[in-house]
Structure formats: structure tokens, C-alpha cells
Design a protein around this motif. Structure first.
Motif, short mmCIF file in Angstrom:
data_model
loop_
_atom_site.label_atom_id
_atom_site.label_comp_id
_atom_site.label_asym_id
_atom_site.label_seq_id
_atom_site.Cartn_x
_atom_site.Cartn_y
_atom_site.Cartn_z
N CYS A 57 0.83 -1.22 0.00
CA CYS A 57 0.00 0.00 0.00
C CYS A 57 0.86 1.26 0.00
O CYS A 57 0.43 2.30 -0.51
N TYR A 60 1.26 3.37 -3.05
CA TYR A 60 0.28 2.94 -4.07
C TYR A 60 -0.67 4.09 -4.37
O TYR A 60 -1.44 4.51 -3.50
N PHE A 63 -0.61 6.58 -1.66
CA PHE A 63 -1.06 6.30 -0.28
C PHE A 63 0.13 6.37 0.66
O PHE A 63 1.18 5.80 0.38
N ASP A 94 -6.16 -2.46 7.45
CA ASP A 94 -6.20 -3.12 6.14
C ASP A 94 -4.80 -3.06 5.56
O ASP A 94 -4.24 -1.96 5.43
N VAL A 96 -1.67 -4.88 2.80
CA VAL A 96 -1.30 -5.77 1.69
C VAL A 96 0.21 -5.99 1.76
O VAL A 96 0.98 -5.03 1.80
N ASP A 105 -3.76 -9.79 0.86
CA ASP A 105 -4.53 -8.61 1.28
C ASP A 105 -5.52 -9.04 2.36
O ASP A 105 -6.25 -10.03 2.16
N HIS A 168 -12.06 -7.62 -4.81
CA HIS A 168 -11.34 -7.62 -6.09
C HIS A 168 -10.54 -8.90 -6.28
O HIS A 168 -10.23 -9.59 -5.31
N HIS A 175 -4.85 -5.20 -7.08
CA HIS A 175 -6.21 -5.16 -7.60
C HIS A 175 -6.24 -5.71 -9.02
O HIS A 175 -5.67 -5.12 -9.93
N TRP A 218 -8.56 10.49 0.04
CA TRP A 218 -8.50 9.06 0.35
C TRP A 218 -9.53 8.62 1.39
O TRP A 218 -10.27 7.67 1.15
N1 MF3 Z 1 -7.47 -3.75 0.78
C1 MF3 Z 1 -7.44 -2.41 0.31
C2 MF3 Z 1 -8.17 -2.36 -1.00
O1 MF3 Z 1 -8.34 -3.39 -1.60
C3 MF3 Z 1 -6.03 -1.95 0.22
C4 MF3 Z 1 -5.91 -0.58 -0.27
S1 MF3 Z 1 -4.27 -0.11 -0.23
C5 MF3 Z 1 -4.24 1.51 -0.74
O2 MF3 Z 1 -8.62 -1.32 -1.45
F1 MF3 Z 1 -3.02 1.79 -0.91
F2 MF3 Z 1 -4.91 1.66 -1.86
F3 MF3 Z 1 -4.77 2.25 0.17
#
Ligand code: MF3
Ligand code: CO
Length: 260
Positions: A57, A60, A63, A94, A96, A105, A168, A175, A218
Motif C-alpha cells: 500500500c 500505491y 497512499f 487493512d 497488503v 490482502d 477484487h 487489484h 483518500w
Molecule cells: N485492501 C485495500 C483495497 O483493496 C487496500 C488498499 S491499499 C491503498 O482497497 F493503498 F490503496 F490504500
């Protein structure tokens, strides 16, 4: 394009998911009143890096953390911050973990100390709805069967389903196709096939289903600021079974009789 994984790739998915699960176990040990949420993020980042993984994450789409932090009314994608957890909060974490090019994830919503019974019940039902979704996720069935199982269970308990965010597919990318909504009709959507890896992640509200995105671009929270819960597993579809690749066992070990 839905990527079906080979047995070798599934083995790598298992390892990435185990790393994510262990990192979540480390978070579980640390959740307590008075803890700033950035500490949970640091713990997960260091654990993933120390074990040869990459916090997927972080960076990403820009983020700023390893873990999305979801306190009370935050539904998804909250930032780690100086906010210190308080008795009675719930905090969704949450994360990953990427390992050897594959992603695991998962998400878990932790009660912080004593939590109001109606909020604890929201968490319990949301977690149960994840397992309802998993039961529906069988080769030959459709994405709408998963979606409907989650929705029916949560709405039966008087909760509402967030529609703007979905589960997803997952693999080399965090994703992948298909999208897995938490609401929908049975018998609709793409068919589940052996070799698919998917994430089911119900995001369930105590009040109305409506959400807003904060000005940071976000943080997604409930419009009415009532609490929201979120649980997630990564799964692999096999010919006669479905394998849950992530696990809450390390969380259970860490929480002992506080595990709900
Ligand atoms: N499990 C979250 C999702 O599927 C993980 C998001 S990571 C992020 O959206 F970087 F996008 F925040
Ligand atoms: Co996800």
C-alpha cells in the motif's frame, strides 16, 4: 482479464498471505487505548520488510502508509496518524504484503478496550458476513452469489452495505479483475473458476450506507459519522473447495479471550 493462477503461483500466494497474516498478528498485539495509529503502521511495515516482503500500500497511488487505518466512522483508506486510540473505539487495519511478486490482502477491525455492545455486534456480524461470502465462493458459482450472501446477511441484521467500494481479484497486482461487490443478485456476474484468487471485503455500516471522501482524497467515512466495520480475506478457488489464504489465527493468538 481474470488471471488464473498455476499451482506454483498459488504457492507464492500462500506465502504472501501468510506474511500479511503474521503482520496483522503483530498489529493485534499492539492495539490498545493510548496507542497512536502510526505505531500500528510502523509495526506492520517493519515486520513485512524484516521478512523479505514489500508493504504494497505504501506509495500505491500516493497512499502514505503500509496500513489503511479505519477508526470508527472511517470505512476505508484512512491514513496512519498521531491519533491515539481510545477505549471504546474500533480500528480497522487493512494491509497488503507483497512477497516474491505476489500479494496478500486482509483487513481486521479491532475493538479497543471495552466497546459499546451495538458496535461490537456490528463487528461480529460483519465478520460473519465475510464467511457467508466465502461459503458462496465456489467454483461454478458467480460473483453475484458472493455479493448477495454478504448483503442478505448484513441487511437481515439491520445494517447497511457500502456500495462505492468493492473486493477484487488479486495476484501479481493488488487489484485485479473481477470486482467483488458486497451487494447484488444471485446468478449474476462473472463465474468463479479454479485458479482464481479473490479478496472478499464487506464494509458494513451501523447507520445509513452513504459515504463521503475527505478532502485528503483518500479517507472514506460514513456520511452520518456512525461506525463502520470491515473484514477481508484473500481466497483461492479450487475445483472442489475454496482455500482461505489469509488467516485470523495470529490475531486470535494475540488477543486470547478478547478475540470476538
Ligand atoms: N485492501 C485495500 C483495497 O483493496 C487496500 C488498499 S491499499 C491503498 O482497497 F493503498 F490503496 F490504500
Ligand atoms: Co482489498
Amino acid at each position: 482479464m481474470i488471471y488464473l493462477k498455476t499451482p506454483e503461483e498459488l504457492e507464492l500466494m500462500r506465502k504472501a498471505c501468510d506474511l500479511a497474516s503474521r503482520a496483522m498478528g503483530e498489529i493485534a498485539k499492539a492495539v490498545a487505548p493510548g496507542v497512536p495509529t502510526h505505531r500500528l503502521d510502523t509495526i506492520a511495515r517493519e515486520y513485512i520488510l524484516d521478512n523479505g516482503g514489500r508493504p504494497a500500500c505504501l506509495g500505491y497511488g500516493g497512499f502514505p502508509g503500509t496500513v489503511c487505518i479505519e477508526v470508527n466512522e472511517v470505512v476505508v483508506h484512512g491514513f496512519p496518524s498521531n491519533y491515539t486510540l481510545r477505549e471504546g473505539d474500533i480500528v480497522g487495519c487493512d494491509l497488503v504484503a507483497e512477497l516474491n511478486g505476489y500479494n496478500g490482502d486482509m483487513c481486521y477491525t479491532f475493538p479497543v478496550g471495552e466497546v459499546a455492545p451495538e458496535v461490537l455486534q456490528l463487528c461480529k456480524v460483519t465478520k460473519e458476513s465475510l464467511y457467508k461470502g466465502i461459503e458462496a465462493a465456489r467454483e461454478g458459482r458467480r460473483i453475484g452469489d458472493i455479493a448477495n450472501a454478504v448483503q442478505t446477511y448484513c441487511e437481515h441484521h439491520g445494517y447497511t452495505v457500502v456500495r462505492e467500494m468493492c473486493g477484487h481479484g488479486i495476484g501479481r497486482k493488488m487489484h485485479e479483475s473481477p470486482e467483488i461487490p458486497n451487494y447484488g443478485r444471485r446468478g449474476t456476474g462473472p463465474m468463479l473458476k479454479s485458479g482464481m484468487c479473490i479478496c472478499i471485503e464487506p464494509m458494513i455500516n451501523l447507520g445509513s450506507r452513504n459515504v463521503v471522501i475527505e478532502p485528503d482524497g483518500w479517507t472514506c467515512r460514513t456520511r452520518d459519522r456512525k461506525p463502520s466495520a470491515h473484514y477481508e480475506h484473500t481466497l483461492a478457488i479450487h475445483p472442489d473447495s475454496t482455500e482461505v489464504l489469509t488467516t485470523f489465527d495470529y490475531i486470535r493468538e494475540a488477543l486470547g479471550d478478547r478475540f470476538i
